[in-house]
Design an enzyme around this catalytic site. Sequence first.
Site, short mmCIF file in Angstrom:
data_model
loop_
_atom_site.label_atom_id
_atom_site.label_comp_id
_atom_site.label_asym_id
_atom_site.label_seq_id
_atom_site.Cartn_x
_atom_site.Cartn_y
_atom_site.Cartn_z
CB SER A 77 31.69 99.51 81.76
OG SER A 77 31.04 99.36 80.91
CB THR A 78 31.42 98.76 75.90
OG1 THR A 78 30.26 98.37 77.53
CG2 THR A 78 31.25 97.76 75.38
CG ASP B 271 28.96 106.39 73.14
OD1 ASP B 271 28.15 107.70 72.97
OD2 ASP B 271 28.74 105.80 74.15
N GLY B 272 28.66 103.15 73.62
CA GLY B 272 27.72 101.78 74.23
C GLY B 272 26.06 102.27 73.77
CB ALA B 273 23.16 101.90 73.51
N GLY C 216 22.55 107.86 78.96
CA GLY C 216 22.85 108.29 79.14
C GLY C 216 22.86 108.31 81.07
N GLY D 76 26.30 106.91 82.06
CA GLY D 76 26.99 107.54 82.52
C GLY D 76 27.01 109.49 82.42
CD GLU E 187 27.78 109.29 75.53
OE1 GLU E 187 26.58 109.16 75.66
OE2 GLU E 187 28.26 108.05 76.17
CE LYS F 277 24.75 97.33 78.63
NZ LYS F 277 25.14 98.75 77.73
O1 DER Z 1 26.41 106.70 79.47
C1 DER Z 1 26.35 105.84 78.15
O2 DER Z 1 25.81 106.66 77.47
C2 DER Z 1 26.87 105.05 78.03
O3 DER Z 1 27.49 104.70 77.08
C3 DER Z 1 25.99 103.52 78.71
O4 DER Z 1 24.71 104.16 78.10
C4 DER Z 1 27.24 102.60 78.52
O5 DER Z 1 28.02 101.85 79.10
P1 DER Z 1 28.07 101.11 79.34
O6 DER Z 1 29.44 101.04 78.03
O7 DER Z 1 29.39 101.43 81.02
O8 DER Z 1 27.00 99.78 79.33
#
Ligand code: DER
Length: 215
Positions: free
Chosen positions: A29-30, A82-84, A96, A98, A104, A122
Amino acid sequence: SNLEKKQRVTEKLAEQVGNGDVIGVGSGSTSFLAVQAISEKIKQQGIEITAIPTSKEVSQTCAALGIPVTSLMNKRPDWAFDGADEVDPDYNLIKGRGGAMFAEKLVMASADKSYILVDESKFVSRLGEKFPVPVEVDPRAVNLVEIRLYELGAANIKLRSAAGKDGPVITEAGNFILDVRFQTIQESLEKELSAIPGVIETGLFIHYPVEVISL
Ligand code: DER
């Protein structure tokens, strides 16, 4: 709110975008908000970029935004975002949630730098506090991998079940995901997990070239 988060991403990330950049685009989502923010910025500035998507979902988002895409077979990313799910004090990550961590990690390992976009929820003092470690496994290897995981100190292993479909999640590479909880996560765990026959990828990102952007 998402709008505020998108505003902060715009301020902190969009200025990194250069004309002609090849950018690795994370999933979640991020990253979704970030690619929207970047799309608005490049339209305003009349500059062009090419994305390397990390999932079918973000490929669809790029298509909808009119952002051309390429792949690691054609191009190396100039940088990535990316997000985490978790970030520890040494900027090691769990990702992961997602289910896109295979692509990734290929992108993050190929980029000189990745911006990790996270809100304060996070940050953890040590990995594993809030999320399990996702492990992508060839379906034929699940039984072998579970035995090896317990030998490596796994406390709990759960086959990730799908939503909207009976049975397990099938990743874009056709594999299963085991969500694994450990009492403690040593730095060596990423490599130890990847060495198990049948493990395709894990959501542990230890010592990757990341810059964390707190949203
Ligand atoms: O699945 C992933 O690796 C995504 O990057 C997840 O870690 C972060 O997703 P979010 O931005 O919706 O919290």
